[in-house]
Design an enzyme around this catalytic site. Structure first.
Site, mmCIF file in Angstrom:
data_model
loop_
_atom_site.group_PDB
_atom_site.id
_atom_site.type_symbol
_atom_site.label_atom_id
_atom_site.label_comp_id
_atom_site.label_asym_id
_atom_site.label_seq_id
_atom_site.Cartn_x
_atom_site.Cartn_y
_atom_site.Cartn_z
ATOM 1 N N THR A 79 31.732 43.535 42.960
ATOM 2 C CA THR A 79 31.180 44.178 44.141
ATOM 3 C C THR A 79 31.110 45.610 43.691
ATOM 4 O OG1 THR A 79 32.115 42.650 45.741
ATOM 5 C CG2 THR A 79 31.808 44.881 46.515
ATOM 6 N N GLY A 105 36.621 44.110 44.667
ATOM 7 C CA GLY A 105 37.881 43.387 44.438
ATOM 8 C C GLY A 105 38.116 42.205 45.361
HETATM 9 O O1 DON Z 1 32.457 40.596 51.142
HETATM 10 C C1 DON Z 1 33.448 40.254 50.511
HETATM 11 O O2 DON Z 1 34.575 40.385 50.924
HETATM 12 C C2 DON Z 1 33.264 39.709 49.127
HETATM 13 N N1 DON Z 1 31.983 39.083 49.009
HETATM 14 C C3 DON Z 1 33.449 40.794 48.134
HETATM 15 C C4 DON Z 1 33.348 40.303 46.729
HETATM 16 C C5 DON Z 1 33.962 41.195 45.753
HETATM 17 O O3 DON Z 1 34.507 42.216 46.061
HETATM 18 C C6 DON Z 1 33.927 40.729 44.368
HETATM 19 N N2 DON Z 1 34.367 41.765 43.490
HETATM 20 N N3 DON Z 1 35.039 42.377 43.000
#
Ligand code: DON
Length: 569
Positions: free
Chosen positions: A379, A471
């Site tokens: 993300t 994260g």
């Molecule tokens: O929106 C969310 O909580 C997740 N899709 C976030 C994904 C994420 O942070 C992956 N990476 N580090």
């Protein structure tokens, strides 16, 4: 009314840094991030940061820079930067006005509660994370256009143009980016019916240039036609054709119907600090506020950074907050989220009243066995402050690294696998080990619950911090720790970002930690209290900005865990 940053001047930056950070942890010299006066941009990629600063220098405001950065990340940082995903903006204008934009993906109209279950009602492995059926209707482009309409000062074409040029001229890979792409080559083969341009026969190396010709064309269509350049016409048809070539269910109607939504942020106080957070469908704002209010009762600045008492209490708060998350949080347009109750002092006093200072509480067991993280996660968050003190915090994602790995043939961009953030079945963990129930069950056009926590803080009514991180489920606890590192443990913004992190999310009932996080404590002290400790390679990759006492800005990008870069002017 708050004083604009450029009006606050106290001579002697070094002296002020010395005063501000008088009690930094071990080292004698505080580790200070990038310090600048007029504006600051902190993002996951140096090219995106440079583009954002350039917009500020041209007189753009923080929101102009944010739109330019979002599109630049879609080119330079395809593992998480995106136009095929979604995200959240939290903002605070220089006059103190706050707001948030929800450009989270939505479930397609044909989605239904059992779409990831087999005939026996069991969850089919990988169906919500890989391939076309994992994709939610993207929100990023509508989000950027909405931000532009409401908050920006420059013409949209000028904000998207740097990304178009980057896509045409090519992005030079860093070592880390080359390695990430190499890890996903097989995934790209499997998810696509053609050879996407992110595949290299000989593998990628740092210094190689990736050209994004089709993505440039898509960005040009967005530049020239606005919303219709993505949600209608050629691009929309490319997306639907892509869906039809696999098991996807997104239709032209889904795309035409997508709308991002302005929402009132979740706001509350920790001591003299105001926290401005993202409301549902993110769990981030509510959970962070619950944690901050919970920790206020404990003298953790006396106890010290990551001592056993501090870690224990933070963990006990987190255990309870994540249990609330699983039960009560979901898309507020579909489920009545009790925001007021969950963040009220009365509720929280009661909720945290059974914390034993010496012994861990056992998390109730819903599904036995720990759920590991199955792939590297992506993300991305960016933080921006401009010369007037306007502030933008955006966290955006494709969910997994490079999302569903499905690239839209002809359009050159990757699609998310955000559908996995729904609860596919009550009590069954998703890829982050998070469980949920009715509040976050799949329904047509519903938004999946998120942990993304773009956050802005005020101190004594003045802008104080802009912060956020990727994260997955660890986002909330990473932001929690980073804030406490500054306001309670006297760290600089950069030290707080770099500091090793730990995480507890109720289930699985364990503390994950980065090696080095517990160097102030013998781990047996925590184990004696009943905690189970599980090392994990990396937690968080923050991009944050702190307003120093003299009005200067300290940009802190995590260049230890990533290529993140803060730059000011
Ligand atoms: O929106 C969310 O909580 C997740 N899709 C976030 C994904 C994420 O942070 C992956 N990476 N580090």
């Amino acid at each position: 009314m708050p004083t604009p940053l450029h009006k606050i001047r106290i001579a002697g930056l070094l002296m002020v840094i010395g005063l501000t950070y008088s009690c930094s942890s071990d080292s004698t010299e505080p580790l200070v991030g990038e310090v600048a006066y007029h504006g600051m941009v902190s993002t996951a990629h140096p090219d995106a940061t440079a583009i954002g600063v350039d917009i500020l220098k041209k007189g753009g405001n923080a929101f102009d820079a944010a739109v330019a950065v979002q599109f630049a990340l879609a080119v330079a940082y395809p593992s998480a930067g995106n136009i095929g995903g979604g995200g959240f903006l939290v903002y605070r204008k220089s006059d103190g006005e706050t707001g948030s934009l929800d450009f989270r993906e939505k479930a397609p109209m044909a989605a239904h509660q059992d779409m990831y279950l087999d005939d026996q009602g069991a969850v089919i492995e990988d169906l919500s994370t890989q391939g076309h059926l994992a994709v939610g209707v993207p929100g990023s482009v509508d989000g950027m256009l909405n931000i532009h309409q409401k908050l920006c000062s420059m013409p949209f074409e000028q904000l998207i143009q740097p990304a178009i040029e980057l896509a045409i001229n090519g992005v030079v890979l860093t070592e880390k980016e080359a390695e990430k792409l190499n890890q996903q080559q097989q995934g790209f083969y499997e998810a696509n019916n053609f050879i996407p341009h992110l595949i290299s026969d000989n593998g990628w190396s740092g210094g190689d240039t990736v050209y994004h010709a089709e993505l440039a064309e898509t960005l040009i269509r967005i530049r020239d036609n606005g919303r219709a350049g993505f949600y209608q016409g050629i691009t929309a048809q490319f997306i639907v054709d892509e869906m039809n070539g696999g098991n996807g269910i997104i239709t032209l109607e889904d795309l035409a119907a997508y709308e991002s939504i302005w929402r009132a942020p979740v706001e509350g106080y920790y001591k003299s600090y105001k926290i401005i957070g993202m409301p549902p469908p993110s769990s981030g704002g509510i959970a962070l506020l619950q944690l901050m209010k919970g920790i206020e009762a404990y003298p953790i600045n006396n106890w010290g950074f990551n001592t056993s008492r501090t870690i224990h209490i933070m963990t006990e708060l987190e255990r309870r907050v994540y249990a609330d998350r699983a039960t009560y949080l979901g898309d507020p347009d579909f489920y009545d989220v009790p925001v007021e109750d969950l963040t009220s002092n009365q509720y929280l006093m009661e909720r945290f009243s059974d914390i034993d200072p010496n012994k861990k509480t056992s998390s109730q067991s819903i599904r036995s066995g720990a759920v590991g993280i199955v792939e590297s996660l992506e993300t991305t968050h960016f933080s921006i402050i401009d010369v007037d003190g306007n502030a933008a915090a955006i966290t955006t994602t494709l969910n997994g690294s490079f999302g569903s790995k499905v690239m839209v043939a002809g359009a050159g961009f990757l699609l998310n696998n955000e559908m996995d953030d729904f609860s596919a079945k009550p009590g069954v963990p998703n890829m982050f080990g998070l469980i949920g129930g009715t509040a976050n069950a799949i329904e047509p056009q519903k938004r999946m619950l998120s942990s993304m926590t773009p956050t802005i803080m005020e101190k004594d009514h003045e802008l104080f911090m802009v912060v956020g991180t990727p994260g997955g489920s660890t986002i909330i606890t990473s932001v929690f720790q980073t804030i406490l590192n500054v306001v309670e443990h006297g760290m600089t913004m950069q030290e707080a970002v770099n500091a090793k992190k730990f995480h507890h999310q109720w289930l699985p009932d364990e503390i994950e930690y980065e090696p080095g996080a517990f160097e102030n404590v013998t781990t047996s002290e925590l184990e004696d209290m009943g905690h189970v400790l599980v090392p994990r390679s990396s937690i968080g990759r923050m991009d944050a900005i702190l307003v120093l006492e003299n009005g200067m800005l300290e940009g802190a990008a995590d260049n230890t865990r990533g290529d993140n870069t803060a730059m000011g002017y």
